[in-house]
Design a protein around this motif. Structure first.
Motif, mmCIF file in Angstrom:
data_model
loop_
_atom_site.group_PDB
_atom_site.id
_atom_site.type_symbol
_atom_site.label_atom_id
_atom_site.label_comp_id
_atom_site.label_asym_id
_atom_site.label_seq_id
_atom_site.Cartn_x
_atom_site.Cartn_y
_atom_site.Cartn_z
ATOM 1 N N PRO A 99 -0.428 11.346 7.648
ATOM 2 C CA PRO A 99 -0.142 11.513 9.071
ATOM 3 C C PRO A 99 1.180 12.214 9.420
ATOM 4 O O PRO A 99 1.455 12.396 10.595
ATOM 5 C CB PRO A 99 -0.064 10.063 9.547
ATOM 6 C CG PRO A 99 0.588 9.351 8.387
ATOM 7 C CD PRO A 99 0.048 10.036 7.147
ATOM 8 N N THR A 100 2.031 12.571 8.460
ATOM 9 C CA THR A 100 3.396 12.996 8.804
ATOM 10 C C THR A 100 3.472 14.398 9.388
ATOM 11 O O THR A 100 4.443 14.745 10.060
ATOM 12 C CB THR A 100 4.311 12.952 7.573
ATOM 13 O OG1 THR A 100 3.927 13.984 6.645
ATOM 14 C CG2 THR A 100 4.258 11.585 6.896
ATOM 15 N N VAL A 141 -3.551 5.538 -9.878
ATOM 16 C CA VAL A 141 -3.785 6.742 -9.084
ATOM 17 C C VAL A 141 -2.582 6.906 -8.161
ATOM 18 O O VAL A 141 -2.301 6.033 -7.335
ATOM 19 C CB VAL A 141 -5.087 6.639 -8.244
ATOM 20 C CG1 VAL A 141 -5.229 7.845 -7.324
ATOM 21 C CG2 VAL A 141 -6.303 6.517 -9.152
ATOM 22 N N VAL A 142 -1.856 7.990 -8.314
ATOM 23 C CA VAL A 142 -0.661 8.209 -7.502
ATOM 24 C C VAL A 142 -1.061 8.825 -6.164
ATOM 25 O O VAL A 142 -1.844 9.786 -6.110
ATOM 26 C CB VAL A 142 0.339 9.130 -8.227
ATOM 27 C CG1 VAL A 142 1.462 9.566 -7.295
ATOM 28 C CG2 VAL A 142 0.925 8.402 -9.439
ATOM 29 N N VAL A 143 -0.550 8.256 -5.084
ATOM 30 C CA VAL A 143 -0.789 8.759 -3.732
ATOM 31 C C VAL A 143 0.542 8.841 -2.997
ATOM 32 O O VAL A 143 1.533 8.245 -3.421
ATOM 33 C CB VAL A 143 -1.762 7.851 -2.942
ATOM 34 C CG1 VAL A 143 -3.117 7.773 -3.626
ATOM 35 C CG2 VAL A 143 -1.172 6.453 -2.756
ATOM 36 N N GLU A 144 0.549 9.578 -1.911
ATOM 37 C CA GLU A 144 1.747 9.616 -1.076
ATOM 38 C C GLU A 144 1.815 8.366 -0.201
ATOM 39 O O GLU A 144 0.813 7.694 0.025
ATOM 40 C CB GLU A 144 1.723 10.876 -0.208
ATOM 41 C CG GLU A 144 1.873 12.157 -1.011
ATOM 42 C CD GLU A 144 1.310 13.373 -0.287
ATOM 43 O OE1 GLU A 144 2.037 14.363 -0.157
ATOM 44 O OE2 GLU A 144 0.141 13.323 0.143
ATOM 45 N N GLN A 145 2.997 8.092 0.289
ATOM 46 C CA GLN A 145 3.220 6.954 1.185
ATOM 47 C C GLN A 145 4.028 7.450 2.377
ATOM 48 O O GLN A 145 5.201 7.781 2.210
ATOM 49 C CB GLN A 145 3.980 5.853 0.446
ATOM 50 C CG GLN A 145 4.469 4.712 1.299
ATOM 51 C CD GLN A 145 3.488 3.551 1.375
ATOM 52 O OE1 GLN A 145 2.311 3.727 1.111
ATOM 53 N NE2 GLN A 145 3.951 2.382 1.736
ATOM 54 N N PRO A 146 3.402 7.605 3.556
ATOM 55 C CA PRO A 146 2.029 7.277 3.924
ATOM 56 C C PRO A 146 1.031 8.338 3.458
ATOM 57 O O PRO A 146 1.421 9.413 3.013
ATOM 58 C CB PRO A 146 2.095 7.246 5.455
ATOM 59 C CG PRO A 146 3.128 8.281 5.776
ATOM 60 C CD PRO A 146 4.180 8.141 4.699
ATOM 61 N N THR A 147 -0.254 8.028 3.648
ATOM 62 C CA THR A 147 -1.291 8.980 3.273
ATOM 63 C C THR A 147 -2.583 8.670 4.032
ATOM 64 O O THR A 147 -2.652 7.736 4.833
ATOM 65 C CB THR A 147 -1.540 8.946 1.764
ATOM 66 O OG1 THR A 147 -2.357 10.068 1.386
ATOM 67 C CG2 THR A 147 -2.261 7.666 1.334
ATOM 68 N N TYR A 148 -3.598 9.474 3.755
ATOM 69 C CA TYR A 148 -4.930 9.275 4.328
ATOM 70 C C TYR A 148 -5.476 7.929 3.843
ATOM 71 O O TYR A 148 -5.629 7.715 2.637
ATOM 72 C CB TYR A 148 -5.825 10.426 3.895
ATOM 73 C CG TYR A 148 -7.277 10.307 4.250
ATOM 74 C CD1 TYR A 148 -7.687 10.112 5.565
ATOM 75 C CD2 TYR A 148 -8.251 10.411 3.263
ATOM 76 C CE1 TYR A 148 -9.030 10.009 5.890
ATOM 77 C CE2 TYR A 148 -9.602 10.325 3.577
ATOM 78 C CZ TYR A 148 -9.986 10.120 4.884
ATOM 79 O OH TYR A 148 -11.316 10.020 5.199
ATOM 80 N N PHE A 181 -1.678 3.259 6.978
ATOM 81 C CA PHE A 181 -1.530 4.489 6.208
ATOM 82 C C PHE A 181 -0.722 4.284 4.931
ATOM 83 O O PHE A 181 -0.360 5.263 4.274
ATOM 84 C CB PHE A 181 -0.872 5.567 7.076
ATOM 85 C CG PHE A 181 -1.671 5.895 8.301
ATOM 86 C CD1 PHE A 181 -2.646 6.865 8.279
ATOM 87 C CD2 PHE A 181 -1.467 5.187 9.488
ATOM 88 C CE1 PHE A 181 -3.401 7.143 9.408
ATOM 89 C CE2 PHE A 181 -2.212 5.464 10.617
ATOM 90 C CZ PHE A 181 -3.185 6.444 10.580
ATOM 91 N N GLY A 182 -0.455 3.037 4.586
ATOM 92 C CA GLY A 182 0.357 2.750 3.417
ATOM 93 C C GLY A 182 -0.381 1.917 2.393
ATOM 94 O O GLY A 182 -1.416 1.301 2.670
ATOM 95 N N VAL A 183 0.173 1.888 1.191
ATOM 96 C CA VAL A 183 -0.428 1.150 0.090
ATOM 97 C C VAL A 183 -0.151 -0.337 0.200
ATOM 98 O O VAL A 183 -0.988 -1.160 -0.138
ATOM 99 C CB VAL A 183 0.103 1.696 -1.253
ATOM 100 C CG1 VAL A 183 -0.312 0.803 -2.419
ATOM 101 C CG2 VAL A 183 -0.389 3.123 -1.476
ATOM 102 N N ASP A 184 1.031 -0.699 0.711
ATOM 103 C CA ASP A 184 1.512 -2.046 0.485
ATOM 104 C C ASP A 184 2.009 -2.779 1.722
ATOM 105 O O ASP A 184 2.774 -3.721 1.626
ATOM 106 C CB ASP A 184 2.641 -1.998 -0.544
ATOM 107 C CG ASP A 184 3.600 -0.842 -0.280
ATOM 108 O OD1 ASP A 184 3.821 -0.520 0.906
ATOM 109 O OD2 ASP A 184 4.114 -0.265 -1.250
ATOM 110 N N GLY A 185 1.597 -2.366 2.910
ATOM 111 C CA GLY A 185 1.950 -3.130 4.102
ATOM 112 C C GLY A 185 3.253 -2.746 4.755
ATOM 113 O O GLY A 185 3.670 -3.394 5.698
#
Length: 492
Positions: free
Chosen positions: A258-259, A201-208, A434-438
Motif C-alpha cells: 500500500p505505500t 517466504v520473505v515479504v515486504e512489511q507492509p505488503t499485499y 497489511f502486515g505479517v505480525d500485527g
C-alpha cells in the motif's frame, strides 16, 4: 506477556540508529529512546522477532550512556515490546493484547450496506471498452473452442503478453508465459510450488495481504522486511535472505501496495543480482505497473530477462477490470512448464472466454489505460485535498502511481479508527491488515478509486470518527505535497 517468535535475524547498533533517525526530544533520554523503538516496531520499520543490539553496542552507536539504553530496554520489556530469552538475546515483540487485536482484523468484510462507502478494496469499475471487447471475444470463440483445456493458457494470449514484455525491454517468448486465473492465483501457485511447512517466504512489511495469506496457506512462514516511502530496505533484504535462506521472495516493485513507492532501476538490478548470487527465486508483482500517474513508466522488473531466478507477475484486474480473472506469470520456460503441471491439482486452466476478452483489451493498447489513469489521477488529487482540509494532522506522500494513499495517523489507533469509521458510513482496512505480525497500527490505506461524491462522504465519515476517537495529534497540521514517496517534497 508478549508474542515471541523465533528470531531469524539481528540488527546492529548502527542499523538500529539509522532506523530510529532523529529520536531525541525534551525529557528523559531513555523515555525518548523507548518511544522511538516502540514507534519503529508498530510501524513495521523494525520487524518482530528481530534481535536488537546489546545495550552497550547501541549506546556506542547513538552516542549516549549505557544507562540510557538500559532504561529504554527495561521500559520496553515491561511493556512487552522487547522480550529476552537466555541464549536468544533480546528480540522485538508485541504486547499480547495488541498482537491478538492485529490477528483478529479481517481485511474483507461483507459487502457494504446502502450508504456505506467501502474503501477496503482498491479497484476501479470496468472500462467502457469492455462490452465491445467481450462481443469480439464471443465472435472469436469458435476458432479457439476445441476441448477448452489449456493449462498454459491460450497461445494467442501468451503471445500478446510476451509481446508486451518484449516492448518494455525484456525479450520474451510465449513459452515463458503462464496464464493464470488472476494474479492471486499466480502468487499462490508460485508459493505452493516452492515452499512448504516451515519454509521461509520473505515479504515486504507492509505488503499485499493475500500474498501473506498464500504463504501461510502453504504452511510457510512469512518473514517481513520493512518498506516505506523510500522503498524496500535492500540492505536488510540482503541480510535477511542470507540469514533465513528463504525459498521465495515476494516484492511489489511498482507503485507498491500500500505505500505507493517504486523501486529504482538500480534497486531492481541489485535484487536481480541477489537472486543470481543466492539462487533464491524472487517474484515481482507488477499488477500496478500500468497505473503510472506521473513521470516515466517504471523499468521492467525482469530487466533483460536473463536472470533465471527472477519471476514477474501481472494481471488484467487493476489495469482493466477486477471481474476479468486473468493473470499471468513470466519466468524461465522450465519453471512455467513445472507450474502448469502443479496447477492441475486445483485448476485445469483459465476460462477461455475470459482469455479472449483479455486479448481484445490488450489489442487496444494504451486507450483504456489512459482513461483509467485520468480517473485515478483526479481521485488521488481530490483525496489529498480533502485530507488536507478535514484531517490536516494526517501525513502521507502523494504517490506517482497506484490506487491508494498510505497515511501516517501519528498514533497507533488504526484498528480503533476503522471500527469507529463504520458507524460513520465508511469502511476502511486498518494498517495491521497489511502486515505479517500485527504492527502498522499508526497507518491506514485509503484508496482513491471510488466516485468523487463517495470519496467526499468517506473523508467526512473519517473526520467524524477521528473526532470521536479524540483526535490524537490533531494539533500539528501537515501540508500535502506532491511527488514520489522518497523524492523531494514527499511527506509520509
Amino acid at each position: 506477556m508478549s508474542t515471541l517468535l523465533v528470531s531469524d535475524r539481528r540488527i546492529g547498533g548502527t542499523g538500529l540508529a539509522t532506523v530510529l533517525g532523529s529520536w531525541r526530544r525534551p525529557g528523559p533520554a531513555y523515555a525518548a529512546l523507548a518511544d522511538a523503538v516502540r514507534r519503529a516496531v508498530l510501524a513495521g520499520d523494525l520487524p518482530l522477532a528481530t534481535r536488537v543490539p546489546g545495550e552497550r553496542e547501541l549506546a556506542t552507536a547513538l552516542g549516549v550512556s549505557r544507562t540510557t539504553t538500559s532504561g529504554a530496554y527495561g521500559l520496553l520489556r515491561d511493556e512487552g515490546y522487547l522480550v529476552s530469552r537466555q541464549g536468544s538475546g533480546t528480540v522485538t515483540a508485541l504486547p499480547e493484547d495488541r498482537a491478538r487485536a492485529g490477528d483478529a482484523l479481517p481485511l474483507h468484510r461483507p459487502l457494504a450496506a446502502d450508504g456505506v462507502v467501502d474503501l477496503t478494496i482498491a479497484a476501479c469499475p470496468a472500462p467502457r471498452e469492455l462490452h465491445d471487447a467481450a462481443r469480439r471475444a464471443v465472435d472469436a470463440l469458435p476458432r479457439h473452442a476445441g476441448h477448452g483445456y489449456a493449462p498454459l493458457g491460450l497461445d494467442v494470449l501468451r503471445a500478446a503478453i510476451a509481446d508486451r514484455y518484449t516492448a518494455r525491454g525484456t525479450p520474451t517468448t510465449p513459452d515463458q508465459v503462464l496464464v493464470t486465473t488472476g494474479a492471486q492465483h499466480a502468487i499462490a501457485l508460485l508459493v505452493r510450488t516452492h515452499a512448504g511447512p516451515g519454509d521461509r517466504v520473505v515479504v515486504e512489511q507492509p505488503t499485499y495481504p493475500h500474498a501473506i495469506d498464500a504463504a501461510r496457506a502453504a504452511g510457510a512462514r512469512p518473514v517481513p522486511v520493512p518498506t516505506g516511502r523510500d522503498g524496500t530496505d535492500l540492505d536488510l533484504l540482503e541480510s535477511t535472505v542470507r540469514q533465513v535462506a528463504p525459498r521465495l521472495v515476494y516484492l511489489v516493485p511498482d507503485h507498491h501496495n500500500p505505500t505507493g513507492a517504486t523501486m529504482s532501476a538500480e534497486g531492481r538490478e541489485r535484487v536481480r543480482a541477489l537472486a543470481r548470487r543466492t539462487g533464491t527465486v524472487v517474484a515481482g508483482d507488477e499488477v500496478l505497473t500500468d497505473l503510472t500517474l506521473a513521470g516515466p513508466e517504471p523499468a521492467s522488473w525482469s530487466g533483460d530477462g536473463r536472470a533465471a531466478r527472477v519471476v514477474a507477475i501481472g494481471s488484467m484486474s487493476k489495469s482493466h477490470w477486477g471481474g476479468l480473472r486473468v493473470g499471468w506469470l513470466r519466468g524461465p520456460a522450465d519453471l512455467v512448464a513445472r507450474l502448469a503441471l502443479a496447477r492441475r491439482s486445483a485448476d485445469l486452466g483459465t476460462a477461455v472466454l475470459d482469455q479472449l476478452v483479455a486479448v481484445e483489451l490488450l489489442r487496444l493498447g494504451d486507450g483504456p489505460l489512459a482513461d483509467r489513469r485520468d480517473r485515478l489521477r483526479a481521485g488521488r488529487d481530490l483525496l489529498a485535498r480533502l485530507l488536507a482540509e478535514r484531517l490536516p494532522a494526517w501525513r502521507f506522500a502523494v504517490p506517482r502511481g497506484g490506487q491508494a494513499l498510505w497515511v501516517d495517523l501519528g498514533a497507533p489507533v488504526s484498528s480503533a479508527l476503522s471500527a469507529l469509521a463504520l458507524a460513520h458510513g465508511v469502511r476502511v482496512a486498518p494498517g495491521p491488515a497489511f502486515g505479517v505480525d500485527g504492527g502498522l497500527e499508526d497507518r491506514l490505506r485509503l484508496p482513491f478509486t471510488v466516485e468523487p461524491d463517495e470519496l467526499r462522504r468517506a473523508v467526512d465519515g473519517l473526520a467524524l470518527a477521528w473526532a470521536a476517537l479524540g483526535a490524537p495529534g490533531q494539533g500539528d497540521a501537515a501540508p500535502v505535497a506532491g511527488g514520489l514517496p522518497g523524492a523531494t517534497a514527499g511527506l509520509v
